[in-house]
Scaffold this active site. Sequence first.
Site, PDB file in Angstrom:
ATOM      1  N   GLY A  55      -9.715  -0.792  -2.744  1.00  0.00           N
ATOM      2  CA  GLY A  55      -8.976   0.529  -3.002  1.00  0.00           C
ATOM      3  C   GLY A  55      -8.789   1.514  -2.113  1.00  0.00           C
ATOM      4  O   GLY A  55      -8.721   2.835  -2.356  1.00  0.00           O
ATOM      5  N   HIS A  68       2.086  -4.198   3.241  1.00  0.00           N
ATOM      6  CA  HIS A  68       1.941  -5.515   3.865  1.00  0.00           C
ATOM      7  C   HIS A  68       1.106  -5.228   5.267  1.00  0.00           C
ATOM      8  O   HIS A  68       1.698  -4.502   6.006  1.00  0.00           O
ATOM      9  CB  HIS A  68       3.008  -6.241   3.759  1.00  0.00           C
TER      10      HIS A  68
HETATM   11  C1  GRF Z   1      -4.583  -4.026   2.627  1.00  0.00           C
HETATM   12  O1  GRF Z   1      -4.900  -4.718   3.592  1.00  0.00           O
HETATM   13  C2  GRF Z   1      -3.136  -4.185   1.979  1.00  0.00           C
HETATM   14  O2  GRF Z   1      -2.381  -4.175   3.054  1.00  0.00           O
HETATM   15  C3  GRF Z   1      -3.242  -5.429   1.407  1.00  0.00           C
HETATM   16  O3  GRF Z   1      -4.380  -5.675   0.748  1.00  0.00           O
HETATM   17  C4  GRF Z   1      -5.277  -4.668   1.226  1.00  0.00           C
HETATM   18  C5  GRF Z   1      -5.882  -3.782   0.263  1.00  0.00           C
HETATM   19  O4  GRF Z   1      -6.811  -3.155   0.511  1.00  0.00           O
HETATM   20  N1  GRF Z   1      -1.832  -5.762   0.633  1.00  0.00           N
HETATM   21  P1  GRF Z   1      -7.438  -1.879  -0.281  1.00  0.00           P
HETATM   22  O5  GRF Z   1      -7.889  -2.496  -1.732  1.00  0.00           O
HETATM   23  O6  GRF Z   1      -6.505  -0.692  -0.437  1.00  0.00           O
HETATM   24  O7  GRF Z   1      -8.788  -1.465   0.373  1.00  0.00           O
END
Ligand code: GRF
Length: 200
Positions: A12, A110
Site C-alpha cells: 500500500g 502500472h
Molecule cells: C506498484 O508497483 C504498482 O504499480 C503495482 O503494484 C505495486 C503496488 O505497490 N500495480 P504498493 O502496494 O502500492 O506498495
Amino acid sequence: MLNIAVLVSGGGTNLQAIIDSIESGKLDNVRIVKVISNKEGAYALERAAKHGIEGVCISPGSYEDRADYFEALSKELKNAGTELIVLAGFLVVLSPGFVREWQGRIINIHPSLIPSFCGDGYYGLKVHEKALERGVKVTGATVHFVDEGTDTGPIILQKAVNVEDGDTPEILQKRVMEQAEWIILPQAIRMIADGRIKTG
Ligand code: GRF
C-alpha cells in the site's frame, strides 16, 4: 469533493502517497471513502486504519464464484458512495461485467511506460525483471483508465525513470515507485477531481 475507493493487495505505498497528498492539502477536494483489500492482513489495511480510513477485506475465496464476488465488491463500493475506483497494486483481474458497470470510473497504476512491459503476466517485480532483461535505458510508470483488456485503457499520465548500471529488479522497482508512481497517481486523481479529464 470526489469520493474515491482504493483497492489494494499488499504493502500500500501508493495508497500512502494518496493519503499523504490529502493530508498535506495537495488533494484538498478528494476523500478516501473506503480501502478494500482482497487479502486478509494486507499492510495497506493497517495504513488505512492508522489514518482513520475505513478498510475491509473482501476476498474472492469467500464467494461461490467470481460473479458473486464482484457483486459484493460493487455493493460495498456503492454503499460507500464511491465515485472513482483507484486500483493501487490490486492483483485481482476485474470481470468484464464489473468494468462495464464502473465504465470510465476506474483507474490503475502500472509500473512501466505502457505499451512496454504490460499485459497478461506483467505485474509486480516481473515488470522490472523484463525491463532489465530487455536492456531498456528508460522505464517509468503509467496511470490509465481501466477497460476490459489488461493495461489497454486510455492513458492519463506517464513519467519516465532512468535505468542505472547495476540495477536489480528490486532497486529499479523502488526507483520507479519513488520517482514516478507516488507522484503521478495523486496527480491523476487531482486531474479527475478538478474535472480536467473526462471519466466517461
Ligand atoms: C506498484 O508497483 C504498482 O504499480 C503495482 O503494484 C505495486 C503496488 O505497490 N500495480 P504498493 O502496494 O502500492 O506498495
